[in-house]
Enzyme design. Structure first.
Site, short mmCIF file in Angstrom:
data_model
loop_
_atom_site.label_atom_id
_atom_site.label_comp_id
_atom_site.label_asym_id
_atom_site.label_seq_id
_atom_site.Cartn_x
_atom_site.Cartn_y
_atom_site.Cartn_z
CB CYS A 1 -3.75 2.80 1.84
SG CYS A 1 -4.71 2.12 0.66
CG ASP B 1 -2.87 8.00 0.41
OD1 ASP B 1 -2.68 7.19 1.35
OD2 ASP B 1 -4.37 8.14 0.26
CB CYS C 1 -8.33 0.97 12.24
SG CYS C 1 -8.71 2.29 11.36
N PRO D 1 -0.62 8.71 6.81
CG PRO D 1 -0.77 9.44 9.06
CD PRO D 1 -1.49 8.49 8.30
#
Length: 450
Positions: free
Chosen positions: A275, A299, A403, A278
């Site tokens: 994944c 992605d 996160c 960016p």
């Protein structure tokens, strides 16, 4: 000044833009980063762009406290107000209470004008009365005080959820797991604007050279405390310099940089970043491998893949191959294949998650997320773990990271996955905590295929 459609009222451009951002976020039309990017693009002055972002983000950070104040002064819950009026009052209070360089008269004037621009002319007297009273009584507003004893759970939660402006369910979780002092420190951390953090691209330069280059462009930075290649911006904006798109540095949170370092791949290894967009972690891995070997960066969404391509192109890395693929259905054969080309030595699964560890940078998330969603995220994360494990060679290592601050998405997912067999922990779990490390809350687990 900006002329509105409702009666020719004029509003300062930064305030008008901040209001547009809050309306886009509140209506669900956009998240905060996209709404800010759209609004800032129409502002010509960098000072206006900065102020619009400060007002919008700050208003979202302190939203619960503002709503409580409005309810006390207006004698009605804010839910009974039109959404447009609620946002105007919130952003007015943020400016009055948290921006000392903004004249109170200008704040009130523009708030009243905004009610008319928004087609809510009848709310103008309310906006005027509430904000003037907030300005007069700012030193003794009706907010729950810090409890005398942290053992008073109800008072502690009133303070954490209202005065320090966090969802009560989330504050309760942090209070119960870590205690009052840690929960208070965590919520205060989230309510402070985050400084911009960069990672130096060591494929092109060194950290010392980047510091000197940025200084010559009017930007002061200091080394990050934990991340080896990290820089924290102290003054100036590196994204407005002539070297911003030379691939010498990339914006990346320090805790995210530490997660990338869990992939200790050697030159010549084969790595899957499942994944990747960016692309900050992808570039960091390529640099650690001296750009020798193969990194497949995947992605699923076209826009995210485009962003990933731009990052990789700017970085100059030659070892990265980009594919569009879903981490729950990878376009590779199983690791049982005799073809080594379908097997990886390392897999990084930085899984999509609730994002509750990044509330300081994305304050809109705390009002969008619901506790019941955690199990939905966890189920998807487990599916991704199973799929990425399939393409890892025996003895290879899988890094699972999020996160998120919450165990359902972290320890619980890893525990369930390990219980299915075939993997073992290769190292203790990685954790950053705001109250301990002064970093966003990130999690990482290093798992080895047996």
């Amino acid at each position: 000044m900006t002329r509105g459609a409702g009666g020719g009222q004029r509003v300062a451009p930064a305030r008008a833009a901040a209001y547009e951002v809050l309306r886009a976020v509140g209506s669900g039309a956009a998240d905060l980063p996209h709404a800010l990017a759209h609004a800032r693009a129409r502002l010509n002055d960098e000072r206006d762009r900065a102020l619009a972002g400060e007002i919008a983000a700050g208003t979202l950070r302190w939203q619960a406290a503002f709503d409580h104040i409005v309810a006390a002064i207006a004698k009605r819950p804010i839910a009974r107000l039109d959404a447009e009026v609620a946002d105007i009052l919130r952003m007015g209070m943020f400016q009055l209470l948290h921006l000392d360089r903004v004249p109170a008269s200008a704040v009130v004037h523009d708030a009243v004008s905004l009610t008319r621009v928004a087609g809510k002319r009848s709310a103008a007297p309310l906006a005027n009365a509430v904000l003037r009273r907030v300005s007069r009584e700012r030193s003794h507003l009706p907010l729950p005080p810090k409890p005398d004893t942290p053992d008073d759970r109800d008072r502690a939660l009133d303070y954490l959820s209202i005065s320090l402006s966090h969802p009560r369910w989330l504050a309760a979780r942090w209070l119960d797991r870590h205690g009052f002092d840690a929960a208070e420190s965590w919520t205060r951390f989230n309510n402070q604007p985050a400084r911009l953090t960069l990672r130096v691209n060591t494929l092109k330069t060194t950290r010392d050279a980047a510091i000197d280059l940025l200084r010559s462009n009017g930007v002061e930075v200091e080394p990050a405390r934990f991340a080896r290649d990290g820089l924290v911006v102290v003054k100036g904006n590196p994204l407005l310099t002539s070297v911003a798109h030379d691939g010498l540095f990339f914006v990346q949170d320090e805790a995210s940089q530490l997660v990338a370092a869990l992939v200790s791949a050697a030159p010549g290894d084969r790595v899957l970043d499942a994944c990747a967009s960016p692309g900050g972690k992808t570039i960091a891995i390529a640099a650690a491998m001296q750009d020798r070997g193969l990194i497949v960066a995947a992605d699923v969404r076209a826009r995210r893949v485009d962003l990933l391509r731009r990052t990789v192109r700017e970085s100059g890395a030659a070892s990265i191959r980009i594919v569009r693929g879903d981490a729950t259905a990878l376009p590779f054969r199983s690791s049982t294949s005799s073809d080594r080309g379908e097997r990886f030595d390392w897999v990084l699964l930085d899984a999509p998650c609730s994002g509750l560890g990044t509330i300081r940078r994305d304050p809109d998330l705390k009002w969008k997320r619901r506790e019941a969603e955690l199990h939905t995220f966890a189920a998807a994360q487990l599916r991704m773990l199973r799929e990425t494990a399939r393409v890892l060679r025996p003895g290879g290592r899988l890094i699972y990271s999020t996160c998120s601050s919450e165990p359902e998405e972290n320890e619980d997912v890893v525990h369930t996955f390990l219980g299915e067999g075939g993997f073992a922990r290769a190292a203790p779990d990685f954790r950053t905590y705001p109250f301990r490390d002064e970093l966003e809350a990130f999690f990482g687990a290093v798992l080895i295929k047996t």
